[in-house]
Enzyme design. Sequence first.
Site, short mmCIF file in Angstrom:
data_model
loop_
_atom_site.label_atom_id
_atom_site.label_comp_id
_atom_site.label_asym_id
_atom_site.label_seq_id
_atom_site.Cartn_x
_atom_site.Cartn_y
_atom_site.Cartn_z
N GLN A 32 0.84 -1.19 0.00
CA GLN A 32 0.00 0.00 0.00
C GLN A 32 0.87 1.23 0.00
OE1 GLN A 32 -2.99 -0.03 3.03
NE2 GLN A 32 -3.92 1.89 2.38
N ASP A 149 11.04 8.46 -10.30
CA ASP A 149 10.66 8.05 -8.94
C ASP A 149 11.37 6.76 -8.55
OD1 ASP A 149 9.37 8.41 -6.52
OD2 ASP A 149 7.55 7.36 -7.13
#
Length: 336
Positions: A32, A149
């Site tokens: 998550q 990223d």
Amino acid sequence: MTFLLGNDSLEFDLSTIKAATKNFDTTNTLGQGGFGIVYQGILPNGQEIAVKRLSKNSGQGDKEFRNEVQLVANLQHKNLVRLLGFCMREDEKLLIYEFVPNASLDRFLFDPIKRSNLNWEARYKIIAGIARGLVYLHEDSRLKIIHRDLKSSNILLDSDLCPKIADFGMARLVGMDETHLETSRIAGTYGYMAPEYVLNGQFSVKSDVYSYGVLILEIVSGQRNGSNSHQLGYSQDLLRHAWEHWAAGTPMEFVDFTVRERCSKNEALRSIHIGLSCIQDEPALRPSMASVVLTLQTDSLTLPVPSPPAFLANGMGMHTREYFQRRILSTTTASI
């Protein structure tokens, strides 16, 4: 919306994905983040998949979603996670990827128990694999792509601990004649972002090189950049710690103590050297990923002696960190 890869549509039926994940049962959760939740699933043919379910407030809108699908669908490399398809129905935005059984690098590297599975041979293999994946993105694919990223949680490990670069939601396609791009929205993870990106909104393939340098130093040391390590007896940023050992002639003390006695000293020193070269303040002073791969593969190539990182050379330290954080917070609502 229809995307094609060859002659096959990449679009999955929502009902198929719901059945595969048992209607997104929490017991199938793999991870998550700010983007949402990743679920494990099994298709009717028995193939295991990972489903990235974007949350409504993830910040990844239709533009970013299409961006990730269109970019990753055209990428095929053993060190990149493979996109199988997508689903965009009933307010759901889902990305379906190959299932990578060992989850992300950070779950091994920074776990006091699991890190024992990462001996030096595995770490060096991961360092080299990430480098090859970046060379493909920057130079060898039909496209020129800046990931933007790159971090330990976006490196997945397969059953053989082969690294796969994941999460292309922030990736940007660059023209072959473009040296850098600019954005007014600074988005990413503190500790991995190049200074020119944070300070001026400029990014290039050399921004990925900077992030890769941070990753190398994390893999070698077993410590997360930006965190404090009482175990090693220091409270400074990891990059500062690496440079101080390098300058003092004690770089092996920077190596994770769990692998220090059984690692290849030449490979460890080479890795630290590459890491410090990649985090140079000036983008032009950072090596290309192609030269990094060559340096990792042979003893006959050497990189220039790195200069002290800018935060240390300029004595800015904490002030720089606070500025970075303010800059990130003030620009998160801006658009590219």
